[in-house]
Scaffold this active site. Sequence first.
Site, PDB file in Angstrom:
ATOM      1  N   ASN A  11       0.923  -1.194  -0.005  1.00 53.44           N
ATOM      2  CA  ASN A  11       0.086  -0.037   0.000  1.00 53.44           C
ATOM      3  C   ASN A  11       0.925   1.186  -0.001  1.00 53.44           C
ATOM      4  O   ASN A  11       1.522   1.598   0.953  1.00 53.44           O
ATOM      5  CB  ASN A  11      -0.911   0.007   0.992  1.00 53.44           C
ATOM      6  CG  ASN A  11      -1.710   1.130   1.199  1.00 53.44           C
ATOM      7  OD1 ASN A  11      -1.940   2.212   0.130  1.00 53.44           O
ATOM      8  ND2 ASN A  11      -2.433   1.346   2.416  1.00 53.44           N
ATOM      9  N   TRP A  12       1.079   1.852  -1.275  1.00 54.40           N
ATOM     10  CA  TRP A  12       1.925   3.111  -1.205  1.00 54.40           C
ATOM     11  C   TRP A  12       1.186   4.049  -0.861  1.00 54.40           C
ATOM     12  O   TRP A  12       1.877   5.341  -0.302  1.00 54.40           O
ATOM     13  CB  TRP A  12       2.041   3.369  -2.727  1.00 54.40           C
ATOM     14  CG  TRP A  12       3.255   2.345  -3.400  1.00 54.40           C
ATOM     15  CD1 TRP A  12       3.640   1.232  -2.961  1.00 54.40           C
ATOM     16  CD2 TRP A  12       3.995   2.767  -4.581  1.00 54.40           C
ATOM     17  NE1 TRP A  12       4.787   0.783  -3.766  1.00 54.40           N
ATOM     18  CE2 TRP A  12       4.965   1.759  -4.532  1.00 54.40           C
ATOM     19  CE3 TRP A  12       4.239   3.827  -5.241  1.00 54.40           C
ATOM     20  CZ2 TRP A  12       5.769   1.639  -5.719  1.00 54.40           C
ATOM     21  CZ3 TRP A  12       5.098   3.723  -6.337  1.00 54.40           C
ATOM     22  CH2 TRP A  12       5.885   2.703  -6.589  1.00 54.40           C
ATOM     23  N   HIS A  95      -9.508   0.613   5.189  1.00 51.88           N
ATOM     24  CA  HIS A  95      -8.090   0.852   5.638  1.00 51.88           C
ATOM     25  C   HIS A  95      -8.441   1.767   6.918  1.00 51.88           C
ATOM     26  O   HIS A  95      -9.276   2.818   7.080  1.00 51.88           O
ATOM     27  CB  HIS A  95      -7.101   1.432   4.765  1.00 51.88           C
ATOM     28  CG  HIS A  95      -5.840   1.447   5.453  1.00 51.88           C
ATOM     29  ND1 HIS A  95      -5.510   2.448   6.384  1.00 51.88           N
ATOM     30  CD2 HIS A  95      -4.666   0.772   5.166  1.00 51.88           C
ATOM     31  CE1 HIS A  95      -4.107   2.152   6.765  1.00 51.88           C
ATOM     32  NE2 HIS A  95      -3.720   1.240   5.901  1.00 51.88           N
ATOM     33  N   GLU A  97      -7.126   4.217   7.920  1.00 51.02           N
ATOM     34  CA  GLU A  97      -6.941   5.798   7.619  1.00 51.02           C
ATOM     35  C   GLU A  97      -8.064   6.228   6.964  1.00 51.02           C
ATOM     36  O   GLU A  97      -8.531   7.321   7.039  1.00 51.02           O
ATOM     37  CB  GLU A  97      -5.696   6.032   6.858  1.00 51.02           C
ATOM     38  CG  GLU A  97      -4.479   5.592   7.727  1.00 51.02           C
ATOM     39  CD  GLU A  97      -3.250   5.427   6.894  1.00 51.02           C
ATOM     40  OE1 GLU A  97      -2.220   5.171   7.503  1.00 51.02           O
ATOM     41  OE2 GLU A  97      -3.423   5.344   5.533  1.00 51.02           O
ATOM     42  N   GLU A 165      -4.934  -5.076  10.565  1.00 51.71           N
ATOM     43  CA  GLU A 165      -4.025  -4.250  10.967  1.00 51.71           C
ATOM     44  C   GLU A 165      -4.312  -3.294  12.107  1.00 51.71           C
ATOM     45  O   GLU A 165      -5.031  -2.441  12.325  1.00 51.71           O
ATOM     46  CB  GLU A 165      -4.124  -2.972   9.738  1.00 51.71           C
ATOM     47  CG  GLU A 165      -3.481  -3.627   8.434  1.00 51.71           C
ATOM     48  CD  GLU A 165      -3.130  -2.456   7.369  1.00 51.71           C
ATOM     49  OE1 GLU A 165      -2.032  -2.588   6.946  1.00 51.71           O
ATOM     50  OE2 GLU A 165      -3.986  -1.517   7.449  1.00 51.71           O
ATOM     51  N   GLY A 226       4.950   1.302   4.280  1.00 51.71           N
ATOM     52  CA  GLY A 226       6.016   2.137   4.162  1.00 51.71           C
ATOM     53  C   GLY A 226       7.164   1.037   3.215  1.00 51.71           C
ATOM     54  O   GLY A 226       7.945   1.672   2.455  1.00 51.71           O
TER      55      GLY A 226
END
Length: 244
Positions: A11-12, A95, A97, A165, A226
């Site tokens: 996941n960029w 996600h 975020e 996560e 990352g």
Amino acid sequence: MNAPRKLAAGNWKMNGLRADVQEARKLAAEFPSSAVDIVLCPPATLIGAMAASLIGSAVRVGGQDCHVAASGAHTGDISAAMLSDAGAHHVILGHSERRADHDETSVLVAQKARAAHDAGLVAIICVGETEAQRDAGQTLDVVLGQLTDSLPERASATNTVVAYEPVWAIGTGRTPTLEQIAEVHDALRANVPDRAIPLLYGGSVKPANAAQIFAIPNVDGALVGGASLKASDFGAIVAALGAA
């Protein structure tokens, strides 16, 4: 029961410019064939270019979100059909975020997953607890509640992946103990509607700890943040998964 397929997904997030597509090409060159599935999820601006550069390789491309609608007056949003048309094969949904920054609920995530399935995409559905929820002993209640509400009724091993996560481990360098990861993954395996749905762990996964994490039962791969930006780092994680 068929064994879940192993998957390494990167996941960029909101990182990467056109020049960075070279990292995807480097990764593909390192793995001309692969016993595990490999997916890179760059920003939407790079999906088309990355997919084009990876044609014929073992590395697939994914999106980071999609809208519930197939088209319409939704300025700034991207439909699942658009992702597929650009060359995506997977899409990350729910996600933490997105849940935090955009107030996404599990019900909305399930609706997005249905849209992804309708467009032929594999939905990578994320679940995870906050640090406060972990400290309050609510981890399994939170994670299994998100699982139940986020998975659409047609979820199966062919169209769905679940990624655990823990919110407090994302980008912090902190990682749950192996026992904590195992506890959650065992609970997820017991509650997914299709026992062959791959279960990924995400949260500060890096080359140094990947092998230990992949040795845990019911961990079928990783959703990497990352460490997926550089082919050298992500390649080491893919290699560790292949050796697990």
